[in-house]
Design an enzyme around this catalytic site. Structure first.
Site, short mmCIF file in Angstrom:
data_model
loop_
_atom_site.label_atom_id
_atom_site.label_comp_id
_atom_site.label_asym_id
_atom_site.label_seq_id
_atom_site.Cartn_x
_atom_site.Cartn_y
_atom_site.Cartn_z
N HIS A 152 25.11 -12.58 25.22
CA HIS A 152 25.53 -13.33 24.07
C HIS A 152 25.89 -13.16 23.08
CE1 HIS A 152 23.60 -15.22 28.31
NE2 HIS A 152 23.83 -16.51 27.29
N GLU B 183 -0.66 -27.71 27.68
CA GLU B 183 -0.62 -27.83 28.87
C GLU B 183 -0.14 -26.16 28.99
OE1 GLU B 183 -1.96 -31.43 30.26
OE2 GLU B 183 -0.47 -30.93 29.10
N HIS C 281 -2.99 -38.49 40.18
CA HIS C 281 -3.50 -37.05 39.22
C HIS C 281 -4.16 -35.96 40.70
CE1 HIS C 281 -3.98 -38.73 35.59
NE2 HIS C 281 -5.18 -38.02 35.21
#
Length: 669
Positions: free
Chosen positions: A26, A412, A474
């Protein structure tokens, strides 16, 4: 004497020449950010190339890690143990200059980057580590921990959602020694970003509580230097320097296009770029005066020597603190750790306590954490459910960083990526909690921890349909199997408080990778164990029950977590019918797999082909243990919303159903 432009061009041409030789890479970002890198590294970075692990060095993170050749060029030119031959081996097999920066492979690379946004998250973790460690160890007259964290990020990092999670938290904690450089070039892989990225990024970061310096010309060395000086003066909040750059700067035909992002320029365009930037040197040729101007070795040695003088004085005035700091940054556990941990586990084994393993985990923290001030906990807004706090927990706040518990909020992914930064910074063993189901949100950060072999501990509670009424949204069905598939991740699903204590001990002592602790919401009974069984928990799988240890078992049941007690109940039922059933608790399949063949044979003898594995999750991973003649009671489907007892009965997780399955296996083997 070469000027700043010459020095930046050295970065540019080392980068594009290596990319061209590899025919892969790149070039756009190294061409575009070279001026920023030159200004930062030559005027502000405090580091010692001859000691990349010097404690008080500034940290540099390349969040837009696809531009790795820019970092390798910086490391080579400033004097790290990275030769020109290493540069020429860019992206080649077994080279130390891989396609994206990799922690532990290249001297001077602070963290593995590539998945966009996570480098920024790692940098936030590093900056938070610096602030906490400084609060814990600095004393009047001794600023031992006093360094900056610099991070380069691109539009892709800014677009990824994790950038919001961690930037919000960085602003909340007032991380004044975190300075980020946004490569505002308006180009991503699909082209000009005005078609999909029109956020007011400066206003966004201002809203997070950052100090923002807008509209800096990323090719004006004086403007960049002024912005960095301003950022370093702001100590109560992080700074974002918004650098307007031209991707592929200097390339006459490809600059400001997406074509320059991820493909070599080609020989003709490199020649044209050399002419445009007035760089008359051949490929990989760096004049000696440019090498001399870049050389950071003498200054780095002086900086470290000055710090070492301060540390020597600190040792005399604060000998206990100095010894503790060295112990922690060298990742050494206390001298009495083994004795104390063993005594705690033995004491637990002598009791009989029915408790959820998430609660057992909290009890372990109450025993272990006072011994280990480097334990730095937290939870993604589920402290009361994960039970990741303990009696000595003290929140880390903006006003008081001398704590040991981080309130991550509902972040999270950000939490786990920050934990990687906390871990590689040094001085801490980070652990963080969420529900096992939400490990999906954090999965790539867990994978990066495994790739870097960093010590991070994930407390993942509510581990099965046993959580009950919350239902299938869940209830983690595939998550245990999914986490076990990540190389280097150790996954423990303990069956009671004793196994939980051993699992925590294993996670704390492990230096070469992350550990997941999958813990129950529901209470589970403590199982009786012999001293041999107790010792063998640490081997990942062991015989926890059999009614005749001297005879070959008729069948073997393998189970984890709450299902171990059901397996033992079934084995006891069958004992009354004259069957000799062995129950193997296997809390950590990866650890069991590492044992020698003799031990594995002693636990799972090949001659016993009647085998049944039980786990309230997808069954696929268990067939390698039960073989072609065995069977698995698992959940190849999602759960339901109902009380736990009803769900276990509905899906066959009962002692009666286990006994029926074992009897059928015995009769058919």
């Amino acid at each position: 004497m070469p000027n700043s432009q010459d020095l930046a061009n050295a970065l540019r041409f080392l980068s594009i020449d290596a990319i061209q030789k590899a025919n892969s890479g790149h070039p756009g970002m190294p061409l575009g950010m070279a001026d920023i890198a030159e200004t930062l590294w030559r005027n502000f970075m405090q580091h010692n190339p001859k000691n990349p692990n010097w404690l008080n060095r500034d940290r540099f993170v390349l969040s837009n890690g696809h531009g790795s050749m820019l970092l390798y060029s910086l490391l080579h030119l400033t004097g790290y143990d990275l030769s020109l031959d290493d540069i020429k081996q860019f992206r080649q097999l077994h080279s130390i200059t891989p396609g994206h920066p990799e922690y532990g492979m290249t001297p001077g690379v602070e963290t593995t980057t590539g998945p966009l946004g996570q480098g920024l998250a790692n940098a936030v973790g590093m900056a938070l580590a610096e602030k906490i460690l400084a609060a814990q160890f600095n004393r009047p007259g001794f600023n031992l921990i006093d360094h900056n964290t610099y991070v380069f990020l691109g539009d892709g990092c800014a677009m990824e959602g994790i950038s919001h999670e961690v930037s919000s938290l960085a602003g909340h904690h007032g991380l004044g020694k975190l300075i980020a450089f946004w490569d505002d070039n308006g180009i991503s892989i699909d082209g000009h970003t005005e078609g999909w990225f029109t956020d007011n990024t400066p206003a966004r970061f201002e809203a997070y509580g950052w100090h923002v310096i807008s509209d800096v010309d990323g090719h004006d060395h004086a403007a960049i230097k002024k912005a960095i000086s301003e950022a370093r003066f702001v100590n109560d909040r992080p700074t974002l320097i918004c650098c307007r750059t031209l991707i592929g700067y200097g390339s006459p035909n490809l600059a400001n296009t997406s074509k320059v992002h991820g493909s070599p320029l080609g020989a003709e365009e490199i020649a044209a770029t050399r002419e445009r930037l007035q760089w008359p040197h051949a490929a990989f040729e760096i004049p000696e005066d440019i090498y001399a101007a870049w050389n950071a070795v003498p200054k780095g040695a002086q900086l470290e020597a000055q710090w070492q003088t301060q540390f020597s004085a600190y040792q005399k005035e604060h000998p206990e603190l100095a010894a503790e700091l060295l112990r922690r940054v060298e990742s050494q556990l206390p001298d009495d750790w083994t004795t104390d941990a063993t005594a705690f586990i033995n004491a637990l084994n002598s009791k009989d306590e029915t408790v959820a393993t998430r609660k057992a985990s909290q009890k372990c923290l109450d025993a272990y954490a006072p011994l280990l001030p480097e334990l730095l906990g937290g939870s993604a807004d589920l402290t009361g459910s994960n039970l990741t706090n303990w009696s000595g927990s003290k929140d880390v706040t903006n006003q008081n960083s001398d704590g040991n518990y981080i309130r991550y909020g509902v972040r999270e992914f950000g939490m786990c990526a920050m934990m990687n930064g906390l871990s590689v910074h040094g001085g801490f063993i980070p652990y963080g909690g969420t529900f096992l189901i939400f490990s999906d949100y954090a999965r790539n950060a867990i994978r990066m921890a495994a790739l870097m072999q960093t010590r991070a501990i994930y407390v993942l509670t509510h581990d099965s349909i046993g959580l009950g009424e919350d239902g299938p949204t869940h209830q983690p069905i595939e998550h245990l199997a999914s986490l076990r598939l990540i190389p280097g991740v150790s996954v423990w699903r303990p069956c009671d408080i004793v196994e939980t204590a051993v699992a925590w001990r294993y996670a704390i002592e492990r230096h070469n990778g992350p550990t997941c602790l999958a813990l129950t919401r529901q209470a589970v009974p403590q199982q009786p164990r012999s001293d041999t069984a107790l010792a063998n928990i640490a081997r990942g799988g062991y015989v926890i029950f059999e009614n005749d240890s001297k005879a070959t078992p008729n069948a073997i049941i393998i189970a984890t977590g709450s299902e171990v007690d059901l397996a033992i109940q079934a084995a006891k039922q069958m004992a009354s019918q004259g069957r000799n059933i062995r129950v193997v608790s296997m809390p950590a399949t990866d650890v069991f797999d590492q044992q020698d063949a003799a031990y594995k044979e002693s636990v799972l003898p090949n001659e016993v082909t009647a085998r049944l594995a039980i786990e309230a999750g997808v069954p696929d991973g268990w067939y390698k243990y039960v073989g072609l003649k065995g069977s698995v009671i698992g959940l190849p489907h999602f759960g339901e919303s109902a009380p736990m007892q009803e769900l276990f009965a509905e899906f066959g997780f009962t002692a009666q159903n286990i006994a029926r399955n074992i009897e059928n296996l015995i009769n058919n083997n």
